[in-house]
Each structure stands twice: as structure tokens, then as C-alpha cells.
Write a protein that holds these residues in place. Structure first.
Motif, short mmCIF file in Angstrom:
data_model
loop_
_atom_site.label_atom_id
_atom_site.label_comp_id
_atom_site.label_asym_id
_atom_site.label_seq_id
_atom_site.Cartn_x
_atom_site.Cartn_y
_atom_site.Cartn_z
N ALA A 232 0.79 -1.18 0.04
CA ALA A 232 0.01 0.12 0.14
C ALA A 232 0.75 1.10 -0.18
O ALA A 232 2.03 1.15 0.36
CB ALA A 232 -0.92 0.00 1.19
N SER A 233 0.25 2.19 -0.56
CA SER A 233 0.68 3.65 -0.07
C SER A 233 -0.50 4.10 0.99
O SER A 233 -1.16 3.37 1.44
CB SER A 233 0.63 4.58 -1.38
OG SER A 233 -0.59 4.51 -1.87
N TRP A 234 0.05 5.29 1.55
CA TRP A 234 -0.60 5.86 2.68
C TRP A 234 -1.03 7.33 2.68
O TRP A 234 -0.05 8.03 1.99
CB TRP A 234 0.03 5.43 4.00
CG TRP A 234 0.06 3.93 4.25
CD1 TRP A 234 1.21 3.05 3.67
CD2 TRP A 234 -0.65 3.27 5.01
NE1 TRP A 234 0.97 1.89 4.28
CE2 TRP A 234 -0.41 1.84 4.98
CE3 TRP A 234 -1.96 3.57 5.72
CZ2 TRP A 234 -0.89 0.83 5.63
CZ3 TRP A 234 -2.65 2.39 6.45
CH2 TRP A 234 -2.17 1.26 6.58
N VAL A 235 -2.02 7.92 3.12
CA VAL A 235 -2.28 9.18 3.46
C VAL A 235 -2.81 9.54 4.71
O VAL A 235 -3.27 8.58 5.37
CB VAL A 235 -3.38 9.65 2.59
CG1 VAL A 235 -3.96 11.06 2.97
CG2 VAL A 235 -3.13 9.49 1.06
N VAL A 236 -1.93 10.53 5.29
CA VAL A 236 -2.22 10.93 6.80
C VAL A 236 -2.65 12.32 6.69
O VAL A 236 -1.98 13.34 6.11
CB VAL A 236 -0.95 10.80 7.43
CG1 VAL A 236 -1.25 11.36 8.97
CG2 VAL A 236 -0.32 9.42 7.64
N GLU A 237 -3.77 12.68 7.26
CA GLU A 237 -4.19 14.03 7.12
C GLU A 237 -4.50 14.63 8.64
O GLU A 237 -5.02 13.84 9.61
CB GLU A 237 -5.71 14.04 6.38
CG GLU A 237 -5.57 13.51 5.12
CD GLU A 237 -7.09 13.29 4.44
OE1 GLU A 237 -7.60 14.23 4.25
OE2 GLU A 237 -7.56 12.09 4.27
#
Length: 373
Positions: A232-237
Motif C-alpha cells: 500500500a501507499s498511505w495518506v495521513v491528514e
């Protein structure tokens, strides 16, 4: 092109193997190599493997700026957030970054061991050391793992982080059992693509959302478990609590390819992975992104699983990143390109596609980049 959300005839998402025993890359942009390809690649790599010599201009290594990192390890005054919101990233080598969002310290793909291998006696050995010792890191709140290859998931490092920090761990599907096997049973969240989880820190002052997003790669820690766990790639917001706060969005590319380029093919004519444009449309634009730029040669073999600098610029465009940093280079010799080539090609491609090279470049190992929201 097939979206990973589209289910197949078995009722599974398209990136799930219909047999239920693993995962697949569901796009025409991916090519799975056979045994003959592996033999040919082994022959080429043995003859052409990149070397580090006394003449090699190694990446510069800086001691991390502890005072700067400590400053961003605490939440900021939300009343002044409109003027002061920033996000930082500190490159710790290869794909390891310490990202700080409103006082939350997030560590991506930490590997502090000397070799990325099942054994510290054999396997790829670092030609650049980490910029600090693991016990010199600040408090680690969250650890995010892209996949289970040894240059991204390291037993010794994970055990040390658990002992000293007890962070939250976010991992792709199939990896929780590995953590449980080494005694980490709590605070491990296993995610499929597009799963979202929210966390609060500092007495509810800081809120973040972690999203597992697609990429094009594969997994395996032995000769018999390829594709059994997800990548996976990931996003953190950040999750703003007041109108004065600006949302911070960070993308971490993990390990990914962008297109499969056979020998003699025109790179611009082959299919490219649609996942990144989908990520950009659904979540972007991004304040800051970390995108792989190395381990791409021989191109005919590596292109399905590793971005070249030219691919990385396309990812930067697709996800709509305002500021990107190159990673996955400068630490281990994994392929046969010159070890210092990726940043040069990255700069050339940014100019070629009409971008300001300062919006996607590389930083020194140990350097902290501060980005305004």
C-alpha cells in the motif's frame, strides 16, 4: 481501467486474488515476471551491478536538528494555526521518514538495521548509515508500514520501537499476524485499500486520519509467500477542529511501479497505473508527498514494481502534490543504476515537464524539511 473498488465475480475487490489466498495488481500497467525473466535479470544484475567506490559522491548525511524536531513534537496554538500551520518531514534514509503533523510524530517504513535481509550476516549492506541512532528519535506516536519487504519492515527496528514507544502500527492486510508473532498484539490496525482510521492525541488537541491507499507492487519475505500480504501507499491528514486551521495532507508512496516497460517499448505508449490519479481526485491535493525515485534498473524488469525518476514525476502530477521529496535511493544497492543517478534524472524530468524543480527534489539524509500548509 479497473478500479480496485470494483468487485470480481467472486464478490471480492479486484485487487484480491479470486482464490482468497493473496492479492494482485488489478491493472494493465502491471506485468508479473516469470521464472525465465528472473534468470535473465539475475544474469544482467550480476554483470552490471552498481558499485560504491572511493570515487562515489555519497549522499550527504546530517545529524538531525533535534531542537527543530522537538519544536514540532508538540501541538501548536490553534488560535494562531492559520498563520503557523506547517508539516515537517525528516529523511532517515531509504523510505524511512519522520513526519510531524500538529505535534503527532509519524514514522514511515523504519529500518535502522545494517542489512535489509533475513540475516545481518548476508544480504544488501548499507553504504550510508542512518543519521542517528534509533533511541535518539523523539517520541513516536504512529508507525506506518507500506509492505513486508526487508528494506521496509525490519524485525529489530520494530521490536525496539515497541519497547521504547508503544506506538500505533498501521499495516496492509495480512501483516497483523507477523506483529502478533513477535509479541505485538495491541494497537496494530490492519487495512485494506481505502480503509480510514481516525486518532486523537494530546488530550484531543490533535486529530489525524490515516488512509490506506493503492499502489503497484508485490510482497514476500520468503521464496514461498509472494503476494500473500497486501502492499500500500498511505495518506495521513490532519482533521481541523477550528475554522482557523488548515488541513494538512501527506502522501507516502511506499514502494511502487507506475508502468511496465518491455525492452524496446515506448514508455509513453504503455498503460500507466490509474491508482495515483484516483488518489489525487479523491483526497488531493497534497501538502507534502514522499515518492520513490530509485531502484529502477534494468528498466524492463524493475518498471512494474519500482518508479524511475520519470515515473515519479508522473505520480507527483497525478496525486496533485504541491511539494514532493524523493526517496528509496541512497541507502542500499538494490539494482544496477548508478547510486547517485536518481536525483539528477529527477531534476532533469521536472524541467522537461515544465515544473519548478524545487517543488519535487531530494533532501539530505537527516535533513528536516518544513513545509507551509
Amino acid at each position: 481501467m479497473t478500479s480496485p473498488l470494483v468487485k470480481d465475480n467472486c464478490g471480492l475487490p479486484a485487487h484480491h486474488d479470486p482464490s482468497g489466498s493473496g492479492f494482485v495488481n488489478p491493472w494493465p500497467s502491471f506485468h508479473k515476471h516469470g521464472r525465465w525473466d528472473l534468470l535473465k535479470m539475475g544474469w544482467e544484475f550480476d554483470r552490471k551491478q552498481s558499485k560504491v567506490t572511493t570515487q562515489t559522491a555519497l549522499p550527504k548525511i546530517l545529524s538531525p536538528n533535534k531542537d527543530l524536531i522537538d519544536t514540532f513534537s508538540h501541538p501548536r496554538d490553534t488560535a494562531a494555526a492559520a498563520e503557523t500551520d506547517k508539516v515537517t518531514t525528516t529523511w532517515l534514509g531509504h523510505a524511512c521518514f519522520l513526519v510531524q503533523i500538529n505535534g503527532v510524530n509519524i514514522l514511515f517504513d523504519p529500518v535502522f538495521s545494517d542489512r535489509c535481509s533475513p540475516s545481518q550476516l548476508v544480504g544488501p549492506k548499507r553504504f550510508t548509515p542512518p543519521p542517528c541512532k534509533l533511541d535518539e528519535l523523539p517520541r513516536v506516536d504512529v508507525v506506518v508500514i507500506s509492505h513486508n519487504h526487508y528494506d521496509h519492515l525490519d524485525l529489530t527496528t520494530i521490536r525496539a520501537l515497541q519497547k521504547d514507544h508503544q506506538p500505533y502500527f498501521f499495516v496492509p492486510l495480512g501483516n497483523k499476524s507477523w506483529f502478533e508473532s513477535i509479541g505485538i498484539k495491541d494497537k496494530v490496525t490492519e487495512c485494506d485499500w481505502w480503509d480510514e482510521h481516525e486518532l486523537a492525541f494530546h488530550d484531543q488537541m490533535s486529530h489525524i486520519k490515516v488512509t490506506c491507499t493503492p499502489c503497484q507492487h508485490f510482497t514476500g519475505r520468503t521464496l514461498t509467500d509472494h503476494y500473500k500480504t497486501l502492499w500500500a501507499s498511505w495518506v495521513v491528514e490532519s482533521i481541523p477542529k477550528h475554522d482557523s486551521e488548515k488541513a494538512i495532507k501527506v502522501f507516502f508512496g511506499g514502494d511502487t511501479g507506475y508502468r511496465s516497460v518491455p525492452k524496446g517499448a515506448d514508455e509513453n505508449e504503455v498503460p500507466h497505473c490509474p491508482a495515483f490519479k484516483e488518489i489525487g481526485e479523491r483526497i488531493g491535493p497534497f501538502t507534502l508527498s514522499m515518492i520513490p525515485i530509485g531502484a529502477y534498473s534494468p528498466r524492463w524488469f524493475m518498471s512494474p514494481i519500482h518508479c524511475s525518476p520519470e515515473d515519479a514525476v508522473r505520480v507527483h502530477e497525478d496525486i496533485r502534490s504541491k511539494r514532493s521529496v524523493g526517496m528509496h535511493w541512497g541507502t542500499w544497492i538494490l539494482t544496477d543504476e548508478d547510486v547517485t543517478e536518481p536525483p539528477r534524472r529527477l531534476e532533469a524530468e521536472m524541467k522537461n515537464r515544465g515544473h519548478d524543480p524545487n517543488t519535487f527534489n531530494t533532501i539530505h539524509i537527516g535533513e528536516t524539511l518544513v513545509v507551509d500548509v
